[in-house]
Design a protein around this motif. Structure first.
Motif, short mmCIF file in Angstrom:
data_model
loop_
_atom_site.label_atom_id
_atom_site.label_comp_id
_atom_site.label_asym_id
_atom_site.label_seq_id
_atom_site.Cartn_x
_atom_site.Cartn_y
_atom_site.Cartn_z
N SER A 1 2.60 -5.65 -32.11
CA SER A 1 1.79 -4.44 -32.03
C SER A 1 0.35 -4.79 -31.65
N LEU A 2 -0.18 -5.82 -32.27
CA LEU A 2 -1.54 -6.25 -31.97
C LEU A 2 -1.64 -6.73 -30.53
N GLN A 3 -0.66 -7.46 -30.06
CA GLN A 3 -0.67 -7.93 -28.68
C GLN A 3 -0.57 -6.77 -27.70
N THR A 4 0.21 -5.76 -28.04
CA THR A 4 0.31 -4.57 -27.19
C THR A 4 -1.06 -3.94 -27.01
N LEU A 5 -1.80 -3.76 -28.11
CA LEU A 5 -3.13 -3.15 -28.00
C LEU A 5 -4.10 -4.04 -27.24
N ARG A 6 -3.98 -5.33 -27.39
CA ARG A 6 -4.84 -6.24 -26.61
C ARG A 6 -4.55 -6.09 -25.12
N ASP A 7 -3.26 -5.97 -24.77
CA ASP A 7 -2.88 -5.78 -23.37
C ASP A 7 -3.43 -4.46 -22.83
N VAL A 8 -3.33 -3.41 -23.63
CA VAL A 8 -3.86 -2.10 -23.22
C VAL A 8 -5.36 -2.19 -23.01
N ALA A 9 -6.07 -2.76 -23.96
CA ALA A 9 -7.52 -2.88 -23.85
C ALA A 9 -7.92 -3.70 -22.62
N ALA A 10 -7.20 -4.78 -22.36
CA ALA A 10 -7.52 -5.62 -21.20
C ALA A 10 -7.28 -4.86 -19.90
N ALA A 11 -6.20 -4.08 -19.84
CA ALA A 11 -5.88 -3.34 -18.62
C ALA A 11 -6.87 -2.21 -18.35
N LEU A 12 -7.37 -1.59 -19.40
CA LEU A 12 -8.27 -0.44 -19.24
C LEU A 12 -9.72 -0.84 -19.08
N GLY A 13 -10.07 -2.02 -19.54
CA GLY A 13 -11.44 -2.50 -19.42
C GLY A 13 -12.43 -1.57 -20.11
N ASP A 14 -13.55 -1.31 -19.44
CA ASP A 14 -14.59 -0.47 -20.05
C ASP A 14 -14.40 1.01 -19.75
N LYS A 15 -13.27 1.39 -19.16
CA LYS A 15 -13.00 2.79 -18.85
C LYS A 15 -12.50 3.57 -20.06
N ALA A 16 -12.13 2.85 -21.12
CA ALA A 16 -11.62 3.48 -22.34
C ALA A 16 -11.90 2.56 -23.53
N LYS A 17 -11.80 3.13 -24.73
CA LYS A 17 -11.91 2.33 -25.96
C LYS A 17 -10.54 2.29 -26.61
N VAL A 18 -10.21 1.16 -27.21
CA VAL A 18 -8.97 0.99 -27.96
C VAL A 18 -9.35 0.52 -29.35
N ILE A 19 -8.90 1.28 -30.37
CA ILE A 19 -9.32 1.02 -31.74
C ILE A 19 -8.11 1.05 -32.66
N LYS A 20 -8.10 0.16 -33.65
CA LYS A 20 -7.08 0.18 -34.72
C LYS A 20 -7.76 0.65 -36.00
N ILE A 21 -7.10 1.56 -36.71
CA ILE A 21 -7.62 2.04 -37.99
C ILE A 21 -6.52 1.90 -39.03
N ASP A 22 -6.82 1.15 -40.09
CA ASP A 22 -5.88 0.92 -41.18
C ASP A 22 -5.84 2.17 -42.06
N ILE A 23 -4.67 2.82 -42.13
CA ILE A 23 -4.58 4.07 -42.89
C ILE A 23 -4.71 3.85 -44.39
N ARG A 24 -4.42 2.66 -44.86
CA ARG A 24 -4.56 2.38 -46.30
C ARG A 24 -6.02 2.21 -46.68
N LYS A 25 -6.83 1.70 -45.77
CA LYS A 25 -8.26 1.53 -46.04
C LYS A 25 -9.06 2.77 -45.69
N ASN A 26 -8.45 3.69 -44.96
CA ASN A 26 -9.11 4.92 -44.53
C ASN A 26 -8.24 6.13 -44.87
N GLN A 27 -7.86 6.22 -46.14
CA GLN A 27 -6.91 7.25 -46.57
C GLN A 27 -7.44 8.67 -46.37
N ILE A 28 -8.71 8.90 -46.61
CA ILE A 28 -9.27 10.24 -46.46
C ILE A 28 -9.16 10.69 -45.01
N LEU A 29 -9.51 9.82 -44.08
CA LEU A 29 -9.41 10.14 -42.66
C LEU A 29 -7.95 10.38 -42.27
#
Length: 97
Positions: free
Chosen positions: A28-56
């Motif tokens: 999963s982490l490698q998939t997001l790295r591949d996406v981020a590399a392919a998109l470059g600065d045209k988009a942002k790719v972010i991971k958010i841990d739902i256990r650490k950000n339960q309210i969100l």
């Protein structure tokens, strides 16, 4: 700390992967790295841990793991729960350039 509204309020697509750290896998982490590399600065790719950000996660009604959401200019454009491959995610994000 950056506010969620500031993260999603930009004028380029923001792909967010809501995940739980207990199930975070290297593929999963490698998939997001591949996406981020392919998109470059045209988009942002972010991971958010739902256990650490339960309210969100609760506010966004994130129930499944992973849940991917694309925002642009503060507006949700696309949402899907379940694993996605890098090419699918890249194609989806490119629709919002």
């Amino acid at each position: 700390m950056t506010k969620f509204g500031d993260i999603i309020g930009i004028d380029k697509p923001v792909l967010i992967d809501f995940y739980a750290d207990w199930s975070d896998s290297e593929p999963s982490l490698q998939t997001l790295r591949d996406v981020a590399a392919a998109l470059g600065d045209k988009a942002k790719v972010i991971k958010i841990d739902i256990r650490k950000n339960q309210i969100l996660a609760e506010a966004l009604r994130v129930k499944g793991n992973p849940t991917f959401i694309i925002y642009k200019n503060g507006e949700m454009k696309w949402r899907q729960t379940g694993e996605q491959d890098a090419n699918t995610l890249i194609g989806l994000v490119k629709q919002f350039f």
